[in-house]
Design a protein around this motif. Structure first.
Motif, short mmCIF file in Angstrom:
data_model
loop_
_atom_site.label_atom_id
_atom_site.label_comp_id
_atom_site.label_asym_id
_atom_site.label_seq_id
_atom_site.Cartn_x
_atom_site.Cartn_y
_atom_site.Cartn_z
N UNK A 61 3.20 12.31 -1.38
CA UNK A 61 3.46 12.69 -2.77
C UNK A 61 2.22 12.50 -3.64
N UNK A 62 1.57 11.34 -3.51
CA UNK A 62 0.43 11.03 -4.36
C UNK A 62 -0.75 11.97 -4.09
N UNK A 63 -1.06 12.17 -2.81
CA UNK A 63 -2.21 13.02 -2.49
C UNK A 63 -1.96 14.49 -2.78
N UNK A 64 -0.70 14.89 -2.88
CA UNK A 64 -0.39 16.29 -3.21
C UNK A 64 -0.63 16.59 -4.69
N UNK A 112 -2.53 5.14 -6.78
CA UNK A 112 -3.21 5.71 -7.93
C UNK A 112 -4.32 4.78 -8.42
N UNK A 113 -4.04 3.49 -8.48
CA UNK A 113 -5.08 2.55 -8.92
C UNK A 113 -6.24 2.56 -7.93
N UNK A 114 -5.93 2.60 -6.67
CA UNK A 114 -6.95 2.67 -5.62
C UNK A 114 -7.82 3.91 -5.79
N UNK A 115 -7.19 5.03 -6.06
CA UNK A 115 -7.93 6.27 -6.26
C UNK A 115 -8.87 6.20 -7.45
N UNK A 139 5.92 8.71 2.75
CA UNK A 139 6.38 9.58 1.66
C UNK A 139 5.49 9.41 0.43
N UNK A 140 5.12 8.16 0.11
CA UNK A 140 4.25 7.92 -1.05
C UNK A 140 2.88 8.53 -0.84
N UNK A 187 0.83 -1.21 0.00
CA UNK A 187 0.00 0.00 0.00
C UNK A 187 0.87 1.26 0.00
N UNK A 188 2.16 1.11 0.20
CA UNK A 188 3.06 2.26 0.13
C UNK A 188 3.55 2.54 -1.28
#
Length: 541
Positions: free
Chosen positions: A248-251, A217-220, A244-245, A210-211
């Motif tokens: 970064x992804x949610x930003x 991104x696929x989950x989103x 960190x992931x 999950x990190x």
């Protein structure tokens, strides 16, 4: 110029103004809700009419699912029920052991020599006769290590090659490593400690994937397609790389959901876990909310690893197992509560509920806190005395409504019997007692889809069309509340999401018809056309 969205109908979940036709958005938040005249009070407006024939609602809030949904589709699906993956590919599932073996054989032929095969979603409770073991797996694949993760995510079965590679063929005495009539490990591994040995051997832990940014991104995208704008990852180890992931992804402005990871308590010592989670609290952003901690007590009812009170399992199966000694679980509840952190506690069986009610009662007696919002998750056969205790303690509940459809028939016939199935997911009783309650999918255990979850809570039908617990049915309006504002409350986000009110995030879902006027039985057929996150439209695929 103010952006205004127009709809045939807007269901707000705001009791002061339940319905509207227009909603104004400024800087990603809701500026106004009402009719067109109310919008014009702000001067120059730009009306977006793309949803004029749709029904808008608050974006759905999935209060219990896992980012593993974004990982599992990298591996072949071996479940009983047909399912569609994020790319739209239809998987027929396996309705017999022979079909499962054939699918595994086919998948193994596609792999390079020596590479382990991992499959997921298998549900042994649906198969009569011999239970899946290493010998049946060996018949399908014996030339490379094979791991089959069960649908519950609490059990796996491996073949002989995997047992030998992990060295578990020599350790029949360890709890969770099941043995056959010959006293040797039969390939079935129950709960986290036993399964961890396999992950350690493979050099990868599915629960830690999950990190990965790709997973997130696929989950989103899966969430967006289901109409979800706020979602949980309710078992995240919060490793340094994972944190960190997440940040970064949610930003990224294109990421289509707000994400609430709950730290996996059993992944850390209590001291380390508290320190780690407290250190994360200020690291979030508008689409990332740290705070909850997830505690695993027992397993799953259909996997026979849940802890049930007397008379235990209806068919006489031995009671389940704890993921940690009860005294350890009790101590963890006290420590995290004393640290001021919100607990989301996995309690499938009513014996697990009982243990956690006692632990929480003790913690609240010594360290009172008015608005703690500790939440019992799943609590599928919580009894009425326990519901009353939960109400007194100010607890929240998040019930696994999808269970009624996917395992209701099995519970009626084998694991729980008639009477307990009448209170399986006792949603109406929880509502009568005023307990804040949500409902969930537990994806990837069952498919992510809040409208289907709401349908389960309203209709209470099993896969064969039988009704379980008609007195626990919800109205459509009550079910919709549980997948929006109710779920937001359990995540301590109801001041930001869950209803369409001035000041909240402009998070919405566009539906092709109005769920409040559609027939209740058609609730699961309503189509999501788009989501809107902070005023930004994300079209569903």
């Amino acid at each position: 110029m103010i952006q205004v969205y127009e709809a045939r109908k807007i269901i707000t979940m705001n009791p002061s103004q339940p319905q509207a036709t227009h909603i104004a958005v400024k800087e990603g938040r809701i500026l106004a809700v009402g009719d067109l005249a109310a919008m014009r009070e702000f001067g120059e407006i730009r009306v977006d009419g793309r949803f004029a024939d749709c029904c808008l609602m608050p974006g759905f809030v999935e209060g219990h699912s896992h980012a593993l949904e974004g990982t599992m589709w990298e591996y072949p699906y071996l479940g009983y029920f047909p399912r569609r993956d994020p790319a739209g590919v239809h998987w027929a599932g396996a309705q017999s052991l022979e079909a499962a073996q054939a699918l595994l054989r086919e998948q193994a032929e596609r792999l390079p020599p020596g590479r382990p095969l991992i499959a997921w979603g298998f549900d042994p409770v649906y198969f009569e006769g011999a239970r899946l073991d290493r010998l049946l797996l060996d018949e399908a694949v014996d030339h490379l290590p094979l791991v089959v993760l069960h649908a519950s995510l609490h059990v796996m079965t491996v073949n002989s090659a995997m047992l030998e590679l992990a060295g578990l063929h020599r350790h029949a005495e360890i709890e969770g490593i099941m043995v056959g009539d010959d006293g040797r490990p039969n390939g079935e591994l129950q709960e986290m400690a036993a399964m961890h040995a396999i992950f350690e051997t493979l050099g990868m832990n599915l629960f830690e994937t999950v990190g990965s940014p790709t997973t997130l991104w696929r989950y989103g995208r899966v969430a967006r397609n289901a109409g979800v704008t706020t979602i949980t990852d309710l078992y995240n180890p919060l490793t340094d790389e994972g944190i960190a992931a997440l940040k970064d992804v949610t930003a990224d402005e294109d990421f289509p959901v707000r994400l609430v990871p709950a730290m996996a308590a059993l992944a850390w010592s209590v001291e380390e876990g508290i320190k780690r989670l407290q250190g994360c609290l200020e690291q979030g952003n508008d689409k990332l909310y740290f705070g909850p901690v997830k505690l695993m007590t027992d397993g799953s009812i259909q996997g026979y690893t849940a802890r049930l009170k007397w008379p235990h399992y209806h068919d006489g199966h031995a009671n389940g197992i704890w993921n940690a000694p009860p005294e350890t679980l009790w101590e963890m509840v006290e420590a995290y509560h004393q640290a001021g952190l919100q607990l989301h506690i996995h309690t499938n069986g009513d014996e697990a509920v009982e243990l956690m009610l006692e632990a929480l009662e003790g913690a609240l007696t010594f360290w009172p806190k008015r608005d703690h919002r500790h939440t019992l998750q799943h609590c599928q056969v919580i009894d009425h005395a326990q519901l009353r205790r939960a109400s007194v303690q100010g607890l929240c509940l998040n019930m696994f409504a999808n269970h009624l459809y996917y395992w209701g028939d099995i519970h009626r016939q084998r694991t729980l019997g008639h009477e307990r199935c009448q209170r399986l997911e006792p949603l109406a009783s929880a509502r009568r007692l005023g307990i804040p309650t949500a409902i969930h999918s537990d994806a990837p255990v069952t498919p992510l889809g809040p409208l289907f979850t709401a349908w389960c809570a309203v209709m209470r039908q099993t896969a064969t069309g039988k009704t379980l617990g008609e007195h626990e049915r919800l109205s459509v309006a009550e079910a919709l509340e549980m997948i929006t504002l109710g779920a937001a409350y359990t995540l301590r986000l109801d001041h930001l999401v869950g209803s369409l009110e001035v000041g909240k995030f402009a998070d919405m879902v566009a539906l092709d018809c109005d769920p409040l006027v559609s027939p209740p039985e058609a609730l699961k057929e309503i189509r999501v056309t788009a989501t809107i996150l902070g005023g930004r439209v994300h079209d569903a695929e």
